[in-house]
Design a protein around this motif. Structure first.
Motif, PDB file in Angstrom:
ATOM      1  N   TYR A   1       0.436  -5.299   7.602  1.00  0.00           N
ATOM      2  CA  TYR A   1      -0.851  -5.029   6.954  1.00  0.00           C
ATOM      3  C   TYR A   1      -0.721  -3.714   6.187  1.00  0.00           C
ATOM      4  O   TYR A   1      -0.203  -2.733   6.722  1.00  0.00           O
ATOM      5  CB  TYR A   1      -1.952  -4.911   8.006  1.00  0.00           C
ATOM      6  CG  TYR A   1      -3.229  -4.322   7.463  1.00  0.00           C
ATOM      7  CD1 TYR A   1      -4.139  -5.117   6.776  1.00  0.00           C
ATOM      8  CD2 TYR A   1      -3.523  -2.970   7.616  1.00  0.00           C
ATOM      9  CE1 TYR A   1      -5.315  -4.578   6.261  1.00  0.00           C
ATOM     10  CE2 TYR A   1      -4.688  -2.432   7.108  1.00  0.00           C
ATOM     11  CZ  TYR A   1      -5.576  -3.239   6.432  1.00  0.00           C
ATOM     12  OH  TYR A   1      -6.731  -2.703   5.929  1.00  0.00           O
ATOM     13  N   VAL A   2      -1.196  -3.691   4.948  1.00  0.00           N
ATOM     14  CA  VAL A   2      -1.175  -2.481   4.136  1.00  0.00           C
ATOM     15  C   VAL A   2      -2.594  -2.235   3.647  1.00  0.00           C
ATOM     16  O   VAL A   2      -3.128  -3.004   2.858  1.00  0.00           O
ATOM     17  CB  VAL A   2      -0.229  -2.625   2.921  1.00  0.00           C
ATOM     18  CG1 VAL A   2      -0.085  -1.296   2.199  1.00  0.00           C
ATOM     19  CG2 VAL A   2       1.127  -3.167   3.334  1.00  0.00           C
ATOM     20  N   GLY A   3      -3.220  -1.180   4.148  1.00  0.00           N
ATOM     21  CA  GLY A   3      -4.596  -0.877   3.786  1.00  0.00           C
ATOM     22  C   GLY A   3      -4.705   0.390   2.951  1.00  0.00           C
ATOM     23  O   GLY A   3      -3.767   1.171   2.848  1.00  0.00           O
ATOM     24  N   ASN A   4      -5.877   0.576   2.378  1.00  0.00           N
ATOM     25  CA  ASN A   4      -6.207   1.727   1.543  1.00  0.00           C
ATOM     26  C   ASN A   4      -5.354   1.769   0.277  1.00  0.00           C
ATOM     27  O   ASN A   4      -4.985   2.841  -0.208  1.00  0.00           O
ATOM     28  CB  ASN A   4      -6.088   3.035   2.330  1.00  0.00           C
ATOM     29  CG  ASN A   4      -7.016   4.100   1.792  1.00  0.00           C
ATOM     30  OD1 ASN A   4      -8.065   3.802   1.232  1.00  0.00           O
ATOM     31  ND2 ASN A   4      -6.626   5.350   1.942  1.00  0.00           N
ATOM     32  N   LEU A   5      -5.060   0.580  -0.259  1.00  0.00           N
ATOM     33  CA  LEU A   5      -4.295   0.489  -1.498  1.00  0.00           C
ATOM     34  C   LEU A   5      -5.151   0.903  -2.691  1.00  0.00           C
ATOM     35  O   LEU A   5      -6.357   0.643  -2.704  1.00  0.00           O
ATOM     36  CB  LEU A   5      -3.834  -0.957  -1.724  1.00  0.00           C
ATOM     37  CG  LEU A   5      -2.727  -1.492  -0.836  1.00  0.00           C
ATOM     38  CD1 LEU A   5      -2.594  -2.997  -1.032  1.00  0.00           C
ATOM     39  CD2 LEU A   5      -1.423  -0.793  -1.138  1.00  0.00           C
ATOM     40  N   PRO A   6      -4.523   1.480  -3.719  1.00  0.00           N
ATOM     41  CA  PRO A   6      -5.268   1.690  -4.967  1.00  0.00           C
ATOM     42  C   PRO A   6      -5.706   0.323  -5.505  1.00  0.00           C
ATOM     43  O   PRO A   6      -4.956  -0.659  -5.413  1.00  0.00           O
ATOM     44  CB  PRO A   6      -4.225   2.323  -5.899  1.00  0.00           C
ATOM     45  CG  PRO A   6      -3.148   2.842  -5.009  1.00  0.00           C
ATOM     46  CD  PRO A   6      -3.157   1.979  -3.791  1.00  0.00           C
ATOM     47  N   TYR A   7      -6.888   0.249  -6.055  1.00  0.00           N
ATOM     48  CA  TYR A   7      -7.417  -1.035  -6.521  1.00  0.00           C
ATOM     49  C   TYR A   7      -6.627  -1.602  -7.696  1.00  0.00           C
ATOM     50  O   TYR A   7      -6.716  -2.785  -7.990  1.00  0.00           O
ATOM     51  CB  TYR A   7      -8.896  -0.911  -6.876  1.00  0.00           C
ATOM     52  CG  TYR A   7      -9.743  -0.669  -5.651  1.00  0.00           C
ATOM     53  CD1 TYR A   7      -9.945  -1.680  -4.726  1.00  0.00           C
ATOM     54  CD2 TYR A   7     -10.299   0.581  -5.405  1.00  0.00           C
ATOM     55  CE1 TYR A   7     -10.695  -1.463  -3.581  1.00  0.00           C
ATOM     56  CE2 TYR A   7     -11.062   0.812  -4.268  1.00  0.00           C
ATOM     57  CZ  TYR A   7     -11.252  -0.207  -3.364  1.00  0.00           C
ATOM     58  OH  TYR A   7     -11.986  -0.001  -2.230  1.00  0.00           O
ATOM     59  N   SER A   8      -5.834  -0.768  -8.353  1.00  0.00           N
ATOM     60  CA  SER A   8      -5.073  -1.221  -9.524  1.00  0.00           C
ATOM     61  C   SER A   8      -3.693  -1.766  -9.184  1.00  0.00           C
ATOM     62  O   SER A   8      -3.009  -2.288 -10.058  1.00  0.00           O
ATOM     63  CB  SER A   8      -4.916  -0.052 -10.502  1.00  0.00           C
ATOM     64  OG  SER A   8      -4.206   1.014  -9.864  1.00  0.00           O
ATOM     65  N   ILE A   9      -3.263  -1.694  -7.921  1.00  0.00           N
ATOM     66  CA  ILE A   9      -1.902  -2.095  -7.571  1.00  0.00           C
ATOM     67  C   ILE A   9      -1.735  -3.608  -7.668  1.00  0.00           C
ATOM     68  O   ILE A   9      -2.661  -4.370  -7.399  1.00  0.00           O
ATOM     69  CB  ILE A   9      -1.521  -1.570  -6.168  1.00  0.00           C
ATOM     70  CG1 ILE A   9       0.000  -1.555  -6.013  1.00  0.00           C
ATOM     71  CG2 ILE A   9      -2.167  -2.394  -5.071  1.00  0.00           C
ATOM     72  CD1 ILE A   9       0.481  -0.723  -4.851  1.00  0.00           C
ATOM     73  N   THR A  10      -0.532  -4.023  -8.088  1.00  0.00           N
ATOM     74  CA  THR A  10      -0.225  -5.452  -8.235  1.00  0.00           C
ATOM     75  C   THR A  10       0.698  -5.899  -7.105  1.00  0.00           C
ATOM     76  O   THR A  10       1.291  -5.075  -6.399  1.00  0.00           O
ATOM     77  CB  THR A  10       0.480  -5.722  -9.575  1.00  0.00           C
ATOM     78  OG1 THR A  10       1.757  -5.075  -9.562  1.00  0.00           O
ATOM     79  CG2 THR A  10      -0.351  -5.232 -10.754  1.00  0.00           C
ATOM     80  N   ASP A  11       0.854  -7.216  -6.977  1.00  0.00           N
ATOM     81  CA  ASP A  11       1.780  -7.767  -5.986  1.00  0.00           C
ATOM     82  C   ASP A  11       3.196  -7.237  -6.226  1.00  0.00           C
ATOM     83  O   ASP A  11       3.902  -6.876  -5.281  1.00  0.00           O
ATOM     84  CB  ASP A  11       1.812  -9.301  -6.059  1.00  0.00           C
ATOM     85  CG  ASP A  11       0.513  -9.961  -5.614  1.00  0.00           C
ATOM     86  OD1 ASP A  11      -0.363  -9.271  -5.048  1.00  0.00           O
ATOM     87  OD2 ASP A  11       0.380 -11.181  -5.838  1.00  0.00           O
TER      88      ASP A  11
END
Length: 100
Positions: free
Chosen positions: A4-14
């Motif tokens: 699980y990876v949380g608190n990602l920047p909203y602009s990050i891609t797969d």
């Protein structure tokens, strides 16, 4: 290992998520989760990789800064069963009032 990876920047891609984790081993999949209605990132995702590299990635990437945000990285827990999804209660479920 499912991570699980949380608190990602909203602009990050797969692909960017894949690149971050590939430094620790072979990534089988990397997926940022999007809201179905708004098609915007929910700010978290999941990465699948082999156990050894996965553990190393969790240790090294948790609390690391990506795009000005401290990542939350840990082994994903199994998804809990949630009964069928449903909206409100159908007909006649409102308050009283009316006839005496």
């Amino acid at each position: 290992m499912n991570i699980y990876v949380g608190n990602l920047p909203y602009s990050i891609t797969d692909d960017e998520l894949n690149d971050i984790f590939s430094a620790y081993g072979e990534v089988q999949s990397a997926k940022v989760i999007f809201d179905r209605e708004t098609n915007r990132s929910k700010g978290f995702g999941f990465v699948e990789m082999e156990d050894e590299g996965g553990r190393e990635a969790v240790e090294n990437l948790n609390d690391s800064d990506i795009g000005g945000r401290p990542l939350r990285v840990n082994e994903a827990r199994p998804r809990e069963e949630r009964g069928p999804r449903g909206g409100g209660g159908g007909y006649g479920g409102g308050g009283g009032g009316g006839y005496g």
